[in-house]
Design an enzyme around this catalytic site. Structure first.
Site, mmCIF file in Angstrom:
data_model
loop_
_atom_site.group_PDB
_atom_site.id
_atom_site.type_symbol
_atom_site.label_atom_id
_atom_site.label_comp_id
_atom_site.label_asym_id
_atom_site.label_seq_id
_atom_site.Cartn_x
_atom_site.Cartn_y
_atom_site.Cartn_z
ATOM 1 N N ASP A 35 -4.648 3.636 -5.180
ATOM 2 C CA ASP A 35 -4.736 3.995 -3.769
ATOM 3 C C ASP A 35 -5.925 4.898 -3.474
ATOM 4 O O ASP A 35 -5.976 6.045 -3.918
ATOM 5 C CB ASP A 35 -3.435 4.710 -3.373
ATOM 6 C CG ASP A 35 -3.322 4.848 -1.860
ATOM 7 O OD1 ASP A 35 -4.286 4.504 -1.140
ATOM 8 O OD2 ASP A 35 -2.267 5.291 -1.400
ATOM 9 N N MET A 65 4.697 13.643 -15.792
ATOM 10 C CA MET A 65 5.753 14.641 -15.889
ATOM 11 C C MET A 65 5.176 15.923 -16.489
ATOM 12 O O MET A 65 4.628 15.903 -17.595
ATOM 13 C CB MET A 65 6.898 14.125 -16.768
ATOM 14 C CG MET A 65 8.089 15.061 -16.789
ATOM 15 S SD MET A 65 9.323 14.611 -18.026
ATOM 16 C CE MET A 65 10.268 13.349 -17.164
ATOM 17 N N TYR A 100 12.616 13.142 -12.245
ATOM 18 C CA TYR A 100 13.720 12.176 -12.276
ATOM 19 C C TYR A 100 14.105 11.757 -10.855
ATOM 20 O O TYR A 100 14.282 10.586 -10.556
ATOM 21 C CB TYR A 100 14.948 12.774 -12.986
ATOM 22 C CG TYR A 100 14.772 12.933 -14.469
ATOM 23 C CD1 TYR A 100 14.297 11.892 -15.251
ATOM 24 C CD2 TYR A 100 15.079 14.133 -15.117
ATOM 25 C CE1 TYR A 100 14.130 12.038 -16.629
ATOM 26 C CE2 TYR A 100 14.920 14.289 -16.483
ATOM 27 C CZ TYR A 100 14.449 13.234 -17.244
ATOM 28 O OH TYR A 100 14.282 13.373 -18.592
ATOM 29 N N HIS A 103 0.834 -1.196 0.000
ATOM 30 C CA HIS A 103 0.000 0.000 0.000
ATOM 31 C C HIS A 103 0.880 1.261 0.000
ATOM 32 O O HIS A 103 1.713 1.436 0.874
ATOM 33 C CB HIS A 103 -0.890 -0.024 1.248
ATOM 34 C CG HIS A 103 -1.802 1.159 1.348
ATOM 35 N ND1 HIS A 103 -2.427 1.519 2.512
ATOM 36 C CD2 HIS A 103 -2.181 2.080 0.420
ATOM 37 C CE1 HIS A 103 -3.152 2.605 2.297
ATOM 38 N NE2 HIS A 103 -3.025 2.955 1.034
#
Lengths: 145, 145, 145, 145, 145, 145, 145, 145, 145, 145
Positions: C64, C74, C116, C22
């Site tokens: 979730d 991104m 990144y 989780h």
């Protein structure tokens, strides 16, 4: 399997419990716990529920008499509606199992985010098949005389 | 754990079942089976009983439609008094689980000493927590279309 | 291959998804992403495009429900002329796939250089064959009940 | 990814093809092939179909001009009703792809049980996502001058 | 060896170049460079000179069009008498090879001690057989579309 | 150390005993036995004598009730003057320890050169600190019900 | 076993003692010490008591003549009722064994929590079978001339 | 053994010397030096004395002409009575061996505690059989043209 | 790189040549040789041609004076039109290089299929960049006195 | 280094000698012996001559009193002119060293080609720096009482 050793415990798990020393802690984690992320040593017991596993482990593992706590739980998040009365029902089973072997036990609770960090320093994490809420439990190993 | 995958199956076991190909066989062995002696790849599921594990595995694993048997059992030793009527009771559960997914299944039995040798060529052995007599079962993987 | 498990998913990838807990996150990266540089665990799926892979993964991976985002993208670099209207076309496919399994999903975007760094803490990076611009997508695993 | 190298080919697969020498053979196996059982070196390309993979590989891999066959197929089992006219349709695609790079190619076929044994001596097995019947194909590497 | 792949490039080197992503950098180092000290991944090409190796690599490796430099050199130490005119002759060959594939290239130079540290973050170091002064060259990988 | 498990047994030894199955045999060898030469799995218990170790192991290890022997010894070489009456004194201690847990035990003896070969097929060899003559003992594991 | 080398010392332990250099320290820990948690190199000697092991080790290991201490002990926790007179009885045996080989020895004691941290920098930890209170002992290796 | 390579040098040692680059340093340590504690790469040459080993190594290893020192020694501890005149006699042999291959050599000395730390950054430590006092010597590798 | 050791030889190759003993043989194979298939130890020298490599190796490797051959070649297949006069031109270079160090050398030739099998017993195979026909050469190591 | 253990013996060598059991044999081979080809376990002692090494080893290693030989040598090839009188001079040193510890020793000699095969079954091969002719020596380990 061997005589005297509960059948649910794997060879790897018994070896791990034996290698722990005084004061080392082990997390019995629920099936959704991010175990690999939080520890190098993860043992899986898919399909095994916590109350049974806990009882088996406590047949072998002594709890720490020198510490001011013998076990630790993840604190219920304030206002979590899924836990009526603020107390997860499964904790009763845990306390009952612990009381059997250590009548004057003390528990401590750890706030959720701190709990994750705390588990990084455990000796190992056992990923069980338990899916009950707030099912994670840390045991502190004592001395074998 | 993931959706659709039975909770008792560990990541390693699912990976193993996926890597098997058409015709590969896997032995679900009882808790006393000399597994390490007979195969390089041994997966342990201590505490898990065969009927439940079998049902879970058959949710994912197709049985072989091209073969003249889909599963194999260890033959009862002639005159074994511990098996009344010469038929181990647990086999009923196995047949029932297999029938659910493969109505026209065929079983073969293998003489005890031959069974040990046979298991050396299995893809893997799963050492379960089953302690019923003659509880070993070999499954032959089929094709996923 | 197994029943119920989408065929594009390798045994190693399914095992990885199962081992996540989780809150763990996985990056599905495009074919040019510096994956090895940013994570210890890299799984390659050369030749497989993101929309198909995403759909397959979401058949198994729960998102979730406790988090305020289920996926992350991104952020488009301000002024990037290669992205007309400032919105990469492939994001529509991602949102559509996610919506199918999680109607009230929330996305977050992360600035490129931060992305990144963020990916270093992911559980794993899957290097896909996708070459669409801004094709990277992070999924946050939820709970299996 | 690199210039000139087809995108579907993974770094590991290209490395493997490069390490093969004159006369070494590689099996491109279908998704149900018992690959792990028959070879130490197995590379997976889940989700990738054979005709596309074959075309990509033949851009790089020279076939053997010194041998009396350049590729091998699994012989159709006599009387197999699933293959009308005794010729698997996918073979047309294979022959077309091979002919493009090696007009005077020769194929050989190998009886099914012999084929499994034969594949144990291959340099490697690539487990593709192909599910067409009789989809396995062995290529024999030639000389790069 | 394979068609289209220059013969001087080893399977391991091609695999490494393929695994690099957008923005990753690789150092082609001279024969005296302290490579093992500065990087975990060192590939050796003893006996191979830089200009030939560079030309071969650039047949496969795209340079970064998004960056303000495509390659980097070690700055000549001020007052180094071994380099007449302050410009190492071998740089002409490097620039010529790069220009062939990237006409508008930009180079940057890095001071000697900084260069050693910089190389620790490279994806890999290739230790060539080049012995020309100031022969080290870093390439920045671009995108394959 | 753990409750119920004798203190002289190491974690590795307990794990090994647990992994053995029905019919697997383990050699408790004396300190001069060529153990590494005769088995892949060697566990050392330098300084520990056989009678104590045997008693500890038999607290956990069930002996085989299905077999016509429960333990095996190395036959005294005919005419060996170092063994008065042809019976090594330490065997009394072994028989006494075994009798405690298995009153109707049967022993078999194996000729010296055959014994070395026999030990190659044991599950493991425990190299003890025992220096008594003819001190080697093989135990056959039984079933845990 | 070899001539001159005490029988209780395992090959691995002798190798470790040989690899230690001048000033390196080794912890002989009691059976309950958290050894794995505090050192990468742990050697187990289950069932072996400290006084015997210490005597054996000191036959081989020279103590440090250049240092102002040759051995270190864990300080008794102030007020610990389990240690009458504040001095653990087993220390007498340690001092006697050390005095035999190094008459002018000096001991230092280290506070309990500091002792755990200190042991992280030891060359290795030997986990013995000793269960006496405050049984841990650190030895500092000297020079062999 | 090979022609031109001194016989005392092992294959592993020659490989290590070859892998060192310009500026890398190697410690030739005496037999009591805590080598394993101070470096990941330790090569042992038990029984071999420093002067002979040094002469052999300098047949192959070029010293650094660009640095302001070619070798380093451990500074004599002020007031150390074991070193008459404050100069260890073995240093004469070292200087003589170095002078033979590098007439204008420069030495530097490093204070004892700093020397241990310094050696952590060496490329490797060779643990020789030398027992002379202050026998440790660090060599700095130069360029092979 | 080191003094006296030819620059084209890698550290790994020199180590391998040093580890070979009297009578051990090494195959310098051409770029198309199936090296991995025929030996466990394969060293690659992509881009390096045989005549140069051979000359370098013979600077270090002594040939066997006790044997009735010092080197072995692959026999030309009878009737191979690609080899005019039945003698591969590159052999002249090999013989010239060998003659320089061993004037009275003897060569043996081995039939092609036998040569492949023969190479399985070589100490190692060096896969060079040579593409000349019949370019494989086996060297037999002699004694260093 | 440790007290009582000869300084020329490395930690790895002492560990190996300790792990050998009664009847195991170890080959001390000369510097040209094809050791890697003939044994999995090779320990190198470059630069160390046999007589010194033998004396050191015999301080620790007991020879076999139960066997009809304690050591074995490679038989001189009939007619070998390099060995005047048919007896290698170095054998005198070997016999002298052995006689010191085992006055009634017996040697056996083994024909050269058989000797190579014989060495494959040795426990280990120590590759020394000895270059004397016929310098190989096998020792048979006895019992430590």
């Amino acid at each position: 399997m061997l005589k005297k050793i509960p059948k649910r415990l794997s060879p790897e798990l018994v070896k791990t419990l034996m290698e722990m020393g005084h004061g080392d802690e082990i997390l019995l984690a629920d099936a959704n716990y991010p175990a690999v992320t939080n520890n190098q040593r993860v043992l899986r017991t898919d399909g095994i529920l916590m109350p049974e596993l806990l009882t088996d482990i406590l047949e072998l593992l002594p709890l720490d008499t020198y510490s001011d706590y013998q076990a630790a739980l993840m604190e219920v998040v304030p206002g979590d509606a899924s836990v009526p009365n603020g107390r997860p029902p499964i904790w009763d089973k845990y306390e009952s199992a612990i009381k059997n072997v250590f009548p004057n036990y003390q528990l401590k609770t750890i706030e959720r985010q701190s709990f994750y960090k705390y588990s990084k320093d455990c000796f190992a994490i056992v990923q069980t098949g338990e899916t009950a809420l707030y099912g994670n439990l840390i045991l502190k190993k004592g001395v074998v005389e």
